[in-house]
Design a protein around this motif. Structure first.
Motif, PDB file in Angstrom:
ATOM      1  N   LEU A 233       0.847  -1.187   0.000  1.00  0.00           N
ATOM      2  CA  LEU A 233       0.000   0.000   0.000  1.00  0.00           C
ATOM      3  C   LEU A 233       0.892   1.251   0.000  1.00  0.00           C
ATOM      4  O   LEU A 233       1.865   1.314  -0.744  1.00  0.00           O
ATOM      5  CB  LEU A 233      -0.982  -0.040   1.166  1.00  0.00           C
ATOM      6  CG  LEU A 233      -1.798  -1.340   1.324  1.00  0.00           C
ATOM      7  CD1 LEU A 233      -2.855  -1.174   2.407  1.00  0.00           C
ATOM      8  CD2 LEU A 233      -2.402  -1.817   0.042  1.00  0.00           C
ATOM      9  N   ALA A 234       0.587   2.246   0.825  1.00  0.00           N
ATOM     10  CA  ALA A 234       1.413   3.457   0.862  1.00  0.00           C
ATOM     11  C   ALA A 234       2.578   3.247   1.821  1.00  0.00           C
ATOM     12  O   ALA A 234       2.364   2.966   2.998  1.00  0.00           O
ATOM     13  CB  ALA A 234       0.581   4.659   1.285  1.00  0.00           C
ATOM     14  N   ASN A 235       3.800   3.363   1.313  1.00  0.00           N
ATOM     15  CA  ASN A 235       4.982   3.176   2.148  1.00  0.00           C
ATOM     16  C   ASN A 235       5.325   4.478   2.875  1.00  0.00           C
ATOM     17  O   ASN A 235       5.339   5.550   2.265  1.00  0.00           O
ATOM     18  CB  ASN A 235       6.164   2.724   1.299  1.00  0.00           C
ATOM     19  CG  ASN A 235       5.984   1.306   0.793  1.00  0.00           C
ATOM     20  OD1 ASN A 235       5.702   0.397   1.571  1.00  0.00           O
ATOM     21  ND2 ASN A 235       6.125   1.100  -0.509  1.00  0.00           N
ATOM     22  N   TYR A 289       1.927  13.378  -0.646  1.00  0.00           N
ATOM     23  CA  TYR A 289       2.194  12.018  -1.117  1.00  0.00           C
ATOM     24  C   TYR A 289       1.824  11.928  -2.592  1.00  0.00           C
ATOM     25  O   TYR A 289       0.793  12.465  -3.024  1.00  0.00           O
ATOM     26  CB  TYR A 289       1.355  11.020  -0.304  1.00  0.00           C
ATOM     27  CG  TYR A 289       1.456   9.577  -0.760  1.00  0.00           C
ATOM     28  CD1 TYR A 289       2.596   8.822  -0.508  1.00  0.00           C
ATOM     29  CD2 TYR A 289       0.400   8.965  -1.431  1.00  0.00           C
ATOM     30  CE1 TYR A 289       2.687   7.497  -0.919  1.00  0.00           C
ATOM     31  CE2 TYR A 289       0.475   7.639  -1.842  1.00  0.00           C
ATOM     32  CZ  TYR A 289       1.624   6.909  -1.588  1.00  0.00           C
ATOM     33  OH  TYR A 289       1.708   5.602  -1.996  1.00  0.00           O
ATOM     34  N   LEU A 291       0.561   9.675  -5.555  1.00  0.00           N
ATOM     35  CA  LEU A 291      -0.223   8.458  -5.664  1.00  0.00           C
ATOM     36  C   LEU A 291       0.432   7.410  -6.557  1.00  0.00           C
ATOM     37  O   LEU A 291       0.105   6.222  -6.463  1.00  0.00           O
ATOM     38  CB  LEU A 291      -1.625   8.791  -6.191  1.00  0.00           C
ATOM     39  CG  LEU A 291      -2.447   9.762  -5.328  1.00  0.00           C
ATOM     40  CD1 LEU A 291      -3.807  10.020  -5.951  1.00  0.00           C
ATOM     41  CD2 LEU A 291      -2.599   9.242  -3.902  1.00  0.00           C
ATOM     42  N   ASN A 293       3.240   6.288  -6.145  1.00  0.00           N
ATOM     43  CA  ASN A 293       4.096   5.474  -5.286  1.00  0.00           C
ATOM     44  C   ASN A 293       3.341   4.371  -4.552  1.00  0.00           C
ATOM     45  O   ASN A 293       3.947   3.590  -3.815  1.00  0.00           O
ATOM     46  CB  ASN A 293       4.810   6.360  -4.254  1.00  0.00           C
ATOM     47  CG  ASN A 293       5.838   7.270  -4.898  1.00  0.00           C
ATOM     48  OD1 ASN A 293       6.486   6.893  -5.858  1.00  0.00           O
ATOM     49  ND2 ASN A 293       5.973   8.478  -4.367  1.00  0.00           N
ATOM     50  N   PHE A 294       2.024   4.295  -4.758  1.00  0.00           N
ATOM     51  CA  PHE A 294       1.206   3.308  -4.057  1.00  0.00           C
ATOM     52  C   PHE A 294       1.511   1.901  -4.567  1.00  0.00           C
ATOM     53  O   PHE A 294       1.492   1.637  -5.770  1.00  0.00           O
ATOM     54  CB  PHE A 294      -0.277   3.619  -4.260  1.00  0.00           C
ATOM     55  CG  PHE A 294      -1.214   2.792  -3.428  1.00  0.00           C
ATOM     56  CD1 PHE A 294      -1.443   3.115  -2.107  1.00  0.00           C
ATOM     57  CD2 PHE A 294      -1.882   1.703  -3.970  1.00  0.00           C
ATOM     58  CE1 PHE A 294      -2.320   2.374  -1.339  1.00  0.00           C
ATOM     59  CE2 PHE A 294      -2.760   0.953  -3.210  1.00  0.00           C
ATOM     60  CZ  PHE A 294      -2.981   1.286  -1.884  1.00  0.00           C
ATOM     61  N   PHE A 310      -7.134  -0.905  -1.333  1.00  0.00           N
ATOM     62  CA  PHE A 310      -6.541   0.265  -1.978  1.00  0.00           C
ATOM     63  C   PHE A 310      -6.522   1.484  -1.049  1.00  0.00           C
ATOM     64  O   PHE A 310      -6.424   2.620  -1.513  1.00  0.00           O
ATOM     65  CB  PHE A 310      -7.303   0.610  -3.252  1.00  0.00           C
ATOM     66  CG  PHE A 310      -7.352  -0.516  -4.264  1.00  0.00           C
ATOM     67  CD1 PHE A 310      -6.195  -1.105  -4.721  1.00  0.00           C
ATOM     68  CD2 PHE A 310      -8.570  -0.972  -4.755  1.00  0.00           C
ATOM     69  CE1 PHE A 310      -6.229  -2.134  -5.657  1.00  0.00           C
ATOM     70  CE2 PHE A 310      -8.614  -1.998  -5.690  1.00  0.00           C
ATOM     71  CZ  PHE A 310      -7.446  -2.583  -6.136  1.00  0.00           C
ATOM     72  N   VAL A 312      -5.231   4.339   1.125  1.00  0.00           N
ATOM     73  CA  VAL A 312      -3.995   5.105   1.305  1.00  0.00           C
ATOM     74  C   VAL A 312      -3.895   5.612   2.739  1.00  0.00           C
ATOM     75  O   VAL A 312      -2.888   5.406   3.421  1.00  0.00           O
ATOM     76  CB  VAL A 312      -3.935   6.288   0.319  1.00  0.00           C
ATOM     77  CG1 VAL A 312      -2.643   7.079   0.504  1.00  0.00           C
ATOM     78  CG2 VAL A 312      -4.057   5.802  -1.121  1.00  0.00           C
TER      79      VAL A 312
END
Length: 455
Positions: A233-235, A289, A291, A293-294, A310, A312
């Motif tokens: 997911l989002a790092n 952020y 997106l 990079n997700f 999904f 974030v």
């Protein structure tokens, strides 16, 4: 390139442990004033360079350490030096959820109109329009969904939300956000979060449009990963927070600080720029952020996974596993599931689902749902793919294929049953009253004589 230069000058990496909930500290000082961060203590008797120390608290003092949010700001003049607040016109920004009767229908809006600068100058604050929401700012429990449509930068005025956090999703036009912590350039396909109480000003470079999710009483954080494990997911490392930047500027004509408080707008005047923070440290900051990079998690066998894969960012409620609001995206990915109707299934949900489109064509409704518009499927209101999508996907050859290339749709999902404002239903004149017709052509396929074929 303006945006490239701004990124290099004013952004630094790593909200690493902060967004992961471990309370890690971050610090920054403007390079023009080396040593402006005090050493050894937060509030020395005399701060370096003759600065004032000011704490910004985003949580109760007694919150557990992992959830305690605060930052120390070292500024030229403290924010307390201002004239009294006075009420100002709120425009189409509201917390009145009883303006019109409830409407449980599937709702879709065409792209919201951006005013022409030649006709009317509109900045970020005057261009905020509340579309729907629920709850109450006084009890610190609720959300609001707003659109912003503007064409002019904010000049000698800033905005401060005392009610909650703003998650800002630009859709058209990049925005340069100046905060007390520094500057952030935010482009379409990026998001930023300005947390409760942080002052900011927005510069635009032409006709600009986007979405805002506001939450009262909770802060956004990364969702728990559970069985996914440590990665996905989002790092955390991909979130950016500003580098300290200050301006020591007096404004003889007055600088306006706009405060959103209990759902209303108030303004006060001061004679200096509020962006006079020379250095700061803490774990309560604005951030952005990208997106792209997700890291997508998806089905690799059969069936269609819930959209929660999904997520974030989430703003948790007091009920475990139930969010006040989730920010969910539908990014480019591979579809590989076998023996499966791959698009989103027909669905009724105890949550409210507002969808927006940043760019491209959403796979479940390639017509009608356009960038800069939106849909609202309220609590237990049925929804799903239109007829064309259903027929095409029911007979498609199920080979691996790219889904949503060139597209970025998102969803604000909430446990609140949201009310739509009068502006959303009537004034904006963007409501698509024919939306329900996309399901009218669905035909019956039932055959009582059907038998499974013998292999």
């Amino acid at each position: 390139d303006v945006s490239c230069c701004m990124r290099q000058m004013h952004l630094s990496l790593n909200l690493l442990q902060y967004l992961s909930g471990f309370g890690n500290e971050f610090s920054s000082e403007d390079p023009r004033c080396p040593g402006s961060l005090p050493e050894g203590q937060n509030n020395p008797q005399v701060c370096p360079y003759g600065l004032y120390a000011e704490q910004l608290s985003g949580s109760a003092f007694t919150c557990p350490r992992p959830t305690n949010k605060r930052s120390w700001l070292y500024r030229i003049l403290p924010s307390v030096r201002h004239k009294p607040y006075t009420a100002m016109h709120c425009g189409n920004l509201t917390e009145n959820w009883d303006e019109v009767e409830p409407d449980p229908n599937q709702l879709r809006w065409m792209p919201f109109t951006i005013p022409k600068s030649s006709e009317k100058k509109v900045d970020f604050v005057t261009g905020l329009h509340t579309l729907c929401g629920a709850g109450d700012t006084k009890s610190r429990n609720g959300i609001g969904i707003h659109m912003f449509t503007c064409n002019t930068s904010m000049v000698d005025r800033c905005f401060n939300n005392s009610d909650g956090d703003f998650l800002i999703v630009p859709q058209q036009g990049e925005i340069l956000i100046t905060t007390e912590f520094g500057k952030m350039m935010v482009e379409p396909n990026e998001i930023c979060v300005i947390q409760q109480g942080m002052r900011f000003s927005v510069n635009v470079f032409g006709e600009t449009r986007g979405y805002v999710l506001e939450v009262y009483g909770a802060h956004f954080e990364l969702p728990d990963l559970g069985p996914i494990g440590a990665n996905g997911l989002a790092n955390p490392r991909d979130f950016l927070t500003p580098v300290a930047w200050y301006e020591d500027r007096e404004v003889a004509t007055g600088y306006t600080v706009i405060n959103k408080y209990q759902g209303k707008l108030f303004s006060s005047q001061q004679v200096f720029s509020p962006f006079n923070v020379v250095a700061w440290h803490g774990n309560y900051t604005p951030y952005k952020y990208n997106l792209d990079n997700f890291m997508v998690i998806n089905c690799v066998a059969f069936d269609h996974a819930d959209p929660s894969i999904f997520t974030v960012l989430t703003a948790k409620s007091s009920r475990p596993g139930v969010a006040m609001a989730d920010f969910v995206i539908f990014p480019p990915r591979w579809g590989v599931a076998d023996h499966t109707f791959r698009p989103p299934y027909y669905h009724r949900n105890c949550m409210s689902e507002f969808m927006g489109l940043i760019k491209g064509h959403y796979e479940a409704k390639e017509e009608g749902f356009q960038p800069g518009g939106g849909t609202l499927h309220s609590t237990m209101t049925p929804h799903g793919p239109d007829r064309d999508c259903f027929e095409k996907s029911s007979t498609a050859l199920l080979k691996p294929e790219r889904v949503a290339d060139g597209t970025m749709a998102f969803m604000f999902e909430s446990s609140f049953s949201m009310a739509v404002t009068k502006w959303g239903l009537e004034t904006c004149q963007r409501l698509d009253k024919s939306y329900y017709q996309c399901w009218e052509p669905l035909r019956k396929h039932f055959d009582p004589n059907w038998r499974p074929s013998k292999q």
